[in-house]
Design a protein around this motif. Sequence first.
Motif, PDB file in Angstrom:
ATOM      1  N   MET A 120       0.841  -1.156   0.000  1.00 28.58           N
ATOM      2  CA  MET A 120       0.000   0.000   0.000  1.00 28.58           C
ATOM      3  C   MET A 120       0.892   1.226   0.000  1.00 28.58           C
ATOM      4  N   ASP A 121       0.532   2.153  -0.855  1.00 25.46           N
ATOM      5  CA  ASP A 121       1.291   3.391  -0.951  1.00 25.46           C
ATOM      6  C   ASP A 121       0.392   4.449  -1.549  1.00 25.46           C
ATOM      7  N   ASP A 122       0.516   5.684  -1.080  1.00 24.08           N
ATOM      8  CA  ASP A 122      -0.306   6.752  -1.630  1.00 24.08           C
ATOM      9  C   ASP A 122       0.315   7.388  -2.865  1.00 24.08           C
ATOM     10  N   GLU A 123       1.519   6.978  -3.233  1.00 24.28           N
ATOM     11  CA  GLU A 123       2.163   7.464  -4.454  1.00 24.28           C
ATOM     12  C   GLU A 123       1.815   6.479  -5.576  1.00 24.28           C
ATOM     13  N   PRO A 124       0.944   6.882  -6.513  1.00 25.95           N
ATOM     14  CA  PRO A 124       0.484   5.941  -7.551  1.00 25.95           C
ATOM     15  C   PRO A 124       1.615   5.304  -8.345  1.00 25.95           C
ATOM     16  N   GLU A 125       2.669   6.066  -8.633  1.00 26.23           N
ATOM     17  CA  GLU A 125       3.780   5.513  -9.410  1.00 26.23           C
ATOM     18  C   GLU A 125       4.510   4.419  -8.628  1.00 26.23           C
ATOM     19  N   MET A 126       4.711   4.658  -7.334  1.00 23.64           N
ATOM     20  CA  MET A 126       5.380   3.674  -6.475  1.00 23.64           C
ATOM     21  C   MET A 126       4.517   2.418  -6.345  1.00 23.64           C
ATOM     22  N   LEU A 127       3.232   2.613  -6.133  1.00 22.12           N
ATOM     23  CA  LEU A 127       2.302   1.495  -5.998  1.00 22.12           C
ATOM     24  C   LEU A 127       2.294   0.655  -7.265  1.00 22.12           C
ATOM     25  N   GLU A 128       2.241   1.302  -8.398  1.00 23.48           N
ATOM     26  CA  GLU A 128       2.223   0.595  -9.682  1.00 23.48           C
ATOM     27  C   GLU A 128       3.537  -0.146  -9.932  1.00 23.48           C
ATOM     28  N   ALA A 129       4.652   0.511  -9.668  1.00 20.43           N
ATOM     29  CA  ALA A 129       5.962  -0.106  -9.903  1.00 20.43           C
ATOM     30  C   ALA A 129       6.167  -1.345  -9.037  1.00 20.43           C
ATOM     31  N   TRP A 130       5.894  -1.220  -7.731  1.00 14.97           N
ATOM     32  CA  TRP A 130       6.076  -2.367  -6.834  1.00 14.97           C
ATOM     33  C   TRP A 130       5.092  -3.481  -7.166  1.00 14.97           C
ATOM     34  N   SER A 131       3.865  -3.115  -7.487  1.00 17.42           N
ATOM     35  CA  SER A 131       2.868  -4.130  -7.830  1.00 17.42           C
ATOM     36  C   SER A 131       3.316  -4.922  -9.052  1.00 17.42           C
ATOM     37  N   PHE A 132       3.761  -4.214 -10.076  1.00 15.18           N
ATOM     38  CA  PHE A 132       4.227  -4.874 -11.293  1.00 15.18           C
ATOM     39  C   PHE A 132       5.408  -5.787 -10.988  1.00 15.18           C
ATOM     40  N   ALA A 133       6.383  -5.287 -10.234  1.00 13.18           N
ATOM     41  CA  ALA A 133       7.581  -6.073  -9.920  1.00 13.18           C
ATOM     42  C   ALA A 133       7.230  -7.323  -9.119  1.00 13.18           C
ATOM     43  N   LEU A 134       6.334  -7.188  -8.151  1.00 12.82           N
ATOM     44  CA  LEU A 134       5.949  -8.334  -7.328  1.00 12.82           C
ATOM     45  C   LEU A 134       5.122  -9.341  -8.131  1.00 12.82           C
ATOM     46  N   GLU A 135       4.233  -8.854  -8.977  1.00 16.27           N
ATOM     47  CA  GLU A 135       3.457  -9.759  -9.828  1.00 16.27           C
ATOM     48  C   GLU A 135       4.376 -10.502 -10.795  1.00 16.27           C
ATOM     49  N   TYR A 136       5.348  -9.793 -11.351  1.00 14.52           N
ATOM     50  CA  TYR A 136       6.319 -10.415 -12.254  1.00 14.52           C
ATOM     51  C   TYR A 136       7.137 -11.481 -11.513  1.00 14.52           C
ATOM     52  N   SER A 137       7.333 -11.283 -10.204  1.00  9.27           N
ATOM     53  CA  SER A 137       8.073 -12.246  -9.384  1.00  9.27           C
ATOM     54  C   SER A 137       7.202 -13.396  -8.893  1.00  9.27           C
ATOM     55  N   GLY A 138       5.926 -13.411  -9.297  1.00  7.85           N
ATOM     56  CA  GLY A 138       5.051 -14.535  -8.985  1.00  7.85           C
ATOM     57  C   GLY A 138       4.067 -14.323  -7.852  1.00  7.85           C
ATOM     58  N   PHE A 139       4.012 -13.137  -7.301  1.00  8.79           N
ATOM     59  CA  PHE A 139       3.097 -12.864  -6.200  1.00  8.79           C
ATOM     60  C   PHE A 139       1.755 -12.353  -6.722  1.00  8.79           C
ATOM     61  N   ILE A 140       0.706 -12.632  -5.980  1.00  8.39           N
ATOM     62  CA  ILE A 140      -0.603 -12.043  -6.244  1.00  8.39           C
ATOM     63  C   ILE A 140      -0.678 -10.787  -5.390  1.00  8.39           C
ATOM     64  N   VAL A 141      -0.963  -9.662  -6.005  1.00  9.57           N
ATOM     65  CA  VAL A 141      -0.904  -8.373  -5.324  1.00  9.57           C
ATOM     66  C   VAL A 141      -2.289  -7.739  -5.269  1.00  9.57           C
ATOM     67  N   GLU A 142      -2.655  -7.282  -4.097  1.00 17.33           N
ATOM     68  CA  GLU A 142      -3.872  -6.490  -3.892  1.00 17.33           C
ATOM     69  C   GLU A 142      -3.401  -5.095  -3.525  1.00 17.33           C
ATOM     70  N   ARG A 143      -3.823  -4.103  -4.275  1.00 19.84           N
ATOM     71  CA  ARG A 143      -3.370  -2.728  -4.059  1.00 19.84           C
ATOM     72  C   ARG A 143      -4.350  -1.938  -3.193  1.00 19.84           C
ATOM     73  N   ALA A 144      -3.788  -1.007  -2.419  1.00 21.33           N
ATOM     74  CA  ALA A 144      -4.602  -0.071  -1.634  1.00 21.33           C
ATOM     75  C   ALA A 144      -3.880   1.267  -1.625  1.00 21.33           C
ATOM     76  N   SER A 145      -4.635   2.342  -1.723  1.00 19.48           N
ATOM     77  CA  SER A 145      -4.009   3.662  -1.790  1.00 19.48           C
ATOM     78  C   SER A 145      -3.941   4.359  -0.437  1.00 19.48           C
ATOM     79  N   ASP A 146      -4.624   3.807   0.565  1.00 12.29           N
ATOM     80  CA  ASP A 146      -4.528   4.360   1.915  1.00 12.29           C
ATOM     81  C   ASP A 146      -4.933   3.282   2.921  1.00 12.29           C
ATOM     82  N   GLY A 147      -4.827   3.618   4.197  1.00 11.46           N
ATOM     83  CA  GLY A 147      -5.098   2.643   5.253  1.00 11.46           C
ATOM     84  C   GLY A 147      -6.529   2.139   5.267  1.00 11.46           C
TER      85      GLY A 147
END
Length: 112
Positions: free
Chosen positions: A1-28
């Motif tokens: 979870m991150d409120d910076e959309p670019e950071m959230l997108e980058a980490w999500s993509f990297a983790l998904e590419y590494s085989g993880f299932i990612v659920e995104r959230a923009s705040d608590g």
Amino acid sequence: MDDEPEMLEAWSFALEYSGFIVERASDGRDAIASLQRQTPDLVITDLMMPGMNGEELCRAIRSNPDWADLPVILHSSARVTTASAPGLWDAVIRKPAQLEVLLHTIETLRRR
């Protein structure tokens, strides 16, 4: 979870590419709603976010018996450590982190 959309997108993509299932959230609050739908294996959160910040999110996680043992990684530019708030997060990774550091930390926490 991150409120910076670019950071959230980058980490999500990297983790998904590494085989993880990612659920995104923009705040608590968004993260709590996601946790109520399905408990993940691990949470990665920033500290400084609008609305419910990362510390408040971690307190909510730790106070819920269903989530209390959920590993939490704090990914933040703030100068904090695991000793800054004992028991709230299991690891701290300073921004900007390298993918290898994040993946190693995830694997370490998943093996506990």
